[in-house]
Design an enzyme around this catalytic site. Structure first.
Site, PDB file in Angstrom:
ATOM      1  N   ASP A   1       0.885  -1.217   0.093  1.00 50.41           N
ATOM      2  CA  ASP A   1      -0.187  -0.053  -0.050  1.00 50.41           C
ATOM      3  C   ASP A   1       0.697   1.344   0.035  1.00 50.41           C
ATOM      4  OD1 ASP A   1      -2.735  -0.920  -0.023  1.00 50.41           O
ATOM      5  OD2 ASP A   1      -2.535  -1.489   2.162  1.00 50.41           O
TER       6      ASP A   1
ATOM      7  N   THR B   1      -7.420  -5.579  -0.184  1.00 51.35           N
ATOM      8  CA  THR B   1      -6.066  -6.096   0.676  1.00 51.35           C
ATOM      9  C   THR B   1      -6.093  -7.518   1.071  1.00 51.35           C
ATOM     10  OG1 THR B   1      -7.188  -4.954   2.523  1.00 51.35           O
ATOM     11  CG2 THR B   1      -5.511  -3.847   1.443  1.00 51.35           C
TER      12      THR B   1
END
Length: 352
Positions: A49, A142
């Site tokens: 990320d 995610t």
């Protein structure tokens, strides 16, 4: 796209930086597969990320320094954890496109502090009607990313509250199966990029390690009129959507249910509509106060619209992308071919 188009430069930079960021995420997954990072630990997702956000913002900020940038992450966790910071910096420093000319159009931070500042530039972004805003989600999905399933690297340009460019890099997207599935992944390549420019249509290309590969224009969605022809994409595990209400809606209008395709990441549901065999997505929130984050929908919405879908809130109102970091004026969502979108709006009115 015609190089004389007013957003030609923006599109090229967006497609290149998304492709480079997907290579970065692939590097993280390789480290997990080889045991260099623990799959049960959250750090692989965190590293991906932060590193992807830094590289994307670095390229966009260099090319368009006056533009607002909205990113999901901030640098607090990295500033508090030196090990995580060093891992992220190592990753950011090591990722480059193989094509020198393409890489020269982008930018990478030269120090750890600059990397942190770029990440925070996204955290400060506002996305209002008075500016040009780039909206990004470095890793959408995610939970599925760390499992080697479907995820997306997302970037959109919003000008005065209106989407102009949307680029979604889907490193695990396998188009050979015809229908998307979390576990049906591209094991031999780098997946696909799906992108759209307002008024120009939507396109797909294979991703690689260097220059951008040729793109193919996607066909418009069939303008169906019968509910029996609806093909839902949804997420049974969603904690924000009322999937029971989605089933009631399908039953009320006479559409097939349960959904044919189940995907965790919100942006990938737009991809399922674009290339994965589906044609409708609905979100009826569990809570009346719920509002979606901009980065979960910007870009994907444009792709669906350019293929002949109408995107609205549950009342049928257009989605306003100029109200900040959330879709503040949008309660729920309906994405469907324009020809049948109104039937879904009326159905929602009846069941909630």
């Amino acid at each position: 796209m015609d190089p004389s188009h007013p957003y030609a430069k923006e599109l090229e930079i967006a497609c290149l930086t998304v492709q480079r960021a997907t290579l970065l995420t692939k590097r993280v997954l390789e480290a997990v597969d080889k045991g260099a990072l623990d799959k049960s630990d959250s750090s692989p997702v965190t590293i991906a990320d932060f590193a992807a956000q830094a590289l994307i913002i670095g390229a966009i900020h260099r090319a368009f320094p006056e533009d607002d940038i909205v990113g999901e992450e901030d640098s607090k966790a990295l500033r508090l954890n030196e090990t995580l910071l060093n891992r992220t910096w190592e990753l950011v420093s090591s990722i480059h496109l193989d094509d020198e000319e393409s890489e020269a159009l982008l930018y990478s931070p030269s120090t750890k502090e600059e990397m942190l500042e770029l990440i925070d530039l996204g955290a400060r972004g506002t996305c209002n009607r008075e500016n040009r805003s780039w909206v990004l989600d470095p890793v959408d999905g995610t939970a599925t990313f760390i499992n080697g399933q479907q995820y997306a690297v997302c970037l959109a340009l919003v000008v005065n509250g209106v989407q102009r460019i949307g680029v979604l890099g889907c490193p695990n997207l396998n188009l050979e199966t015809g229908r998307m599935h979390e576990d049906s992944v591209d094991k031999n390549g780098y997946g696909h990029q799906i992108f759209a420019v307002a008024g120009q249509g939507a396109f797909t290309r294979r991703m690689g390690r260097g220059a951008l590969l040729p793109a193919t224009k996607l066909d418009q969605k069939a303008q169906i009129t019968e509910p029996k022809d609806l093909d839902f994409v949804d997420c049974a595990a969603s904690t924000s959507s009322d999937i029971t209400a989605h089933g009631r809606l399908a039953s009320y209008i006479g559409a097939p249910w349960p959904q044919s395709t189940d995907l965790w990441a919100a942006q990938l549901r737009y991809i399922a509509i674009a290339v994965g065999g589906c044609n409708v997505s609905v979100k009826i929130p569990r809570k009346a106060a719920y509002r979606s984050k901009m980065w979960d929908h910007a870009g994907g919405m444009l792709i669906a619209q350019e293929l002949g879908c109408t995107v609205s809130d549950l009342a049928g109102n257009p989605v306003d992308c100029g109200l900040g970091r959330t879709l503040a004026g949008c309660y729920g969502m309906i994405v469907a071919p324009a020809s049948i979108h109104g039937r879904l709006v009326e159905g929602v009115k009846q069941i909630i």
